[in-house]
Write an enzyme that holds these catalytic residues in place. Structure first.
Site, PDB file in Angstrom:
ATOM      1  NE  ARG A 145      -9.548  -5.919 -19.882  1.00  0.00           N
ATOM      2  CZ  ARG A 145      -9.704  -4.817 -20.599  1.00  0.00           C
ATOM      3  NH1 ARG A 145      -8.788  -3.884 -20.595  1.00  0.00           N
ATOM      4  NH2 ARG A 145     -10.789  -4.656 -21.336  1.00  0.00           N
ATOM      5  N   PRO A 153       0.814  -1.225   0.000  1.00  0.00           N
ATOM      6  CG  PRO A 153      -0.334  -1.274   2.026  1.00  0.00           C
ATOM      7  CD  PRO A 153       0.615  -2.039   1.189  1.00  0.00           C
ATOM      8  CG  ASP A 205     -10.923  -0.956 -21.665  1.00  0.00           C
ATOM      9  OD1 ASP A 205     -12.006  -1.460 -21.919  1.00  0.00           O
ATOM     10  OD2 ASP A 205      -9.852  -1.579 -21.569  1.00  0.00           O
ATOM     11  CD  GLU A 232       0.437  -7.500  11.462  1.00  0.00           C
ATOM     12  OE1 GLU A 232       0.276  -6.272  11.344  1.00  0.00           O
ATOM     13  OE2 GLU A 232      -0.473  -8.337  11.357  1.00  0.00           O
TER      14      GLU A 232
END
Ligand code: 9WO
Length: 254
Positions: A159, A94, A174, A121
């Site tokens: 894709r 993150p 898209d 963790e």
């Protein structure tokens, strides 16, 4: 395109390998996926891959050595296949750089990557410092491991590979792709013509392709202005909005 995924849970990647379109493309040799399980690089009877954090605190930390050896083997396997030495080693985290469609596009033109999926963790920082070349995030939230983030990222790259989608146009049209000038996609409709008293927009039945194209453009502009005004500003800065677009955007405000 080859992905080497370092993970304690290779079975979590079944959605990518078993799914129709992606599985067919993998069988055709368009892309490949190999797993490297840190547990296979342990020496003790318990096959330990984690330990308590120095300095204390809750949870466990992934050991550097099993990860290090898994990356060594992934690199050897890639070399045996004739790949370049400078493959990116990507940690899903993150705190990484936010993944987006532009990065997906760049990756789709590359030879792939070694992707590290952490658990517990966190990971011993010395492994990250020594081996990881990129840290990638798919958004500002914490998962219980890097696997689901890696799945999302690889799906978006795969894709885009030539020959993966049946219809070349659908990847080109898209949301976020240059085909729409970085605007959000317009709404879609299919049969029946009336569903629970809701008709479809008349213009889509007109057969007038110029009007349909203009309607879709205006829907894109409207939805983007409502939900992602930042993308309108970006498109404008790139010179992708013409006088008609600007007039339509102005008409939305009155
Ligand atoms: C977790 C974390 C939480 C707050 C600040 C920094 C952090 N780094 C990590 C981390 O790297 N954790 C490892 C991978 C081990 C625990 C589970 N992991 C993880 C990756 N959780 N969430 C992600 C992730 C990856 C990409 N995009 C969003 C979330």
């Amino acid at each position: 395109m080859r992905f080497d995924v370092v993970t304690l849970f290779p079975e979590m990647f079944a959605p990518l390998t078993d799914n129709g379109v992606n599985a067919r493309a993998r069988n055709k040799g368009i892309w490949d996926l190999q797993f490297w399980n840190p547990r296979d690089y342990t020496h003790d009877v318990h096959r330990t891959v984690d330990d308590r954090p120095y300095g204390g605190g809750p949870g466990m930390v992934m050991l550097a050595e099993p990860l290090d050896k898994a990356v060594d083997d992934a690199l050897l396997a890639r070399k045996a296949q004739g790949a370049k030495a400078e493959v990116p080693v990507v940690l899903m985290s993150p705190t990484g750089r936010r993944f987006n469609q532009n990065i997906a596009q760049e990756w789709a033109e590359s030879d792939g990557a070694i992707i590290i999926c952490g658990r517990y963790e966190g990971i011993d920082q010395r492994f990250i410092d020594a081996r990881v070349t990129h840290e990638m995030s798919i958004g500002d939230f914490v998962l219980s491991g890097g696997e689901i983030a890696a799945l999302a990222m690889m799906d978006s790259v795969i894709r885009l590979l030539p020959g993966v989608l049946n219809d070349n146009q659908s990847a080109v049209c898209d949301s976020f792709h240059s085909g729409l000038d970085g605007l959000l996609d317009s709404p879609h409709y299919t049969r029946p013509e009336i569903y629970k008293d809701q008709p479809i927009p008349d213009v889509l039945k007109s057969g007038n392709h110029k009007n349909i194209e203009r309607w879709r453009r205006e829907q894109s502009l409207r939805i983007t202005a409502e939900r992602r005004p930042d993308l309108i500003h970006k498109a404008r800065k790139k010179g992708l909005l013409d006088k008609k677009d600007e007039a339509f955007l102005l008409s939305l405000k009155t």
